[in-house]
Design an enzyme around this catalytic site. Sequence first.
Site, PDB file in Angstrom:
ATOM      1  N   CYS A 193       1.148  -1.041   0.353  1.00 21.59           N
ATOM      2  CA  CYS A 193       0.069  -0.336   0.026  1.00 21.59           C
ATOM      3  C   CYS A 193       1.332   1.369   0.279  1.00 21.59           C
ATOM      4  O   CYS A 193       1.825   1.562   1.601  1.00 21.59           O
ATOM      5  CB  CYS A 193      -1.238   0.060   1.017  1.00 21.59           C
ATOM      6  SG  CYS A 193      -1.618   1.415   1.819  1.00 21.59           S
ATOM      7  N   CYS A 227      -0.313   3.724   2.598  1.00 20.56           N
ATOM      8  CA  CYS A 227       0.220   3.451   4.190  1.00 20.56           C
ATOM      9  C   CYS A 227       2.047   3.993   4.374  1.00 20.56           C
ATOM     10  O   CYS A 227       2.029   4.037   5.299  1.00 20.56           O
ATOM     11  CB  CYS A 227       0.600   2.147   4.217  1.00 20.56           C
ATOM     12  SG  CYS A 227      -1.243   1.553   3.510  1.00 20.56           S
TER      13      CYS A 227
END
Length: 324
Positions: free
Chosen positions: A79, A82
């Site tokens: 991700c 993230c």
Amino acid sequence: MQPRNMSMSGVVDLAAVKAAQEAKAKAEQARAESARQGGGGAVSPADLVIDVDEAGFERDVLQRSAEVPVVIDFWAEWCEPCKQLSPLLERLAVEYAGRFMLAKIDVDANQMLMQQFGVQGIPAVFAVVAGQALPLFQGAAGEAQIRETLDQLVAVAEQRFGLTGLTVDPDAEPGGAQSAPAEPAGPYDALLEAAVQALDAGDFGGAVQAYKNVLSEDPANMEAKLGLAQAELLQRVQGVDPQQVRKDAAEKPADVQAQIAAADLDLVGGHVEDAFGRLIETVQRTVGDDRDAVRLRLLELFEVVGGDDPRVAAARRALARALF
């Protein structure tokens, strides 16, 4: 992905006043017991950011949330947003100096937790305060917005639950104060023994109530949680006609309740993989409320078998594939 649900303005409406008062009382009880057993000491800055998995969730998040708000960062290695948000949250956890803790959960390794929180995409950030889960925001967000949300979270935790946070000592040894969180106090042995006796006597309703009595005082009690799942399963199959249940399930593959009832019988009969497989296939064929009903029953059956069983781990992965 754009951030959403940044405001904490709706937090007060997430639970009734009575529930808040009960949660506050339990938090105060847990803190008092921790202090009595020598807990509640200073933590190091390194203790403010922890990696959490399914096995340690009750201890590291639910129990800890009786002392300090726990912010949960759902993330994954693949991700990209993230990789920007997680370091920011880690820095703020240290900067806020014990007013909240940060629990990092890798969704790839902990899909059951992701499902239980209803995470639809990552990054996703939640908080747990005195055992109550609160959604904070999803997606990347600016530092100013995150600070505002955290300030509101800290204020709510202190005003509604009396959580003033942890004492941070830069010289403290990491893991020293939170390596062994205190169990909530409570004379539960008699209640647990009563539940076992009720099970042995075939009084499944009595066993269910006895386990619920324990959990009303100690929501993290693992023996009671496991016992309740087992007692509720036995109560559901008590008095049913196995042949009729299996006939209905075979003739009505689209009937969600028929498949759920057959899965209960499969599990009671020791056919664990059959029970799991039946419900996962039903998840694949259903949508909306029907799918959610099947998913929730499957999670309940996971509780009966136990999270350490490899069949549960395999079924969790299969469920995640079916859902996403």
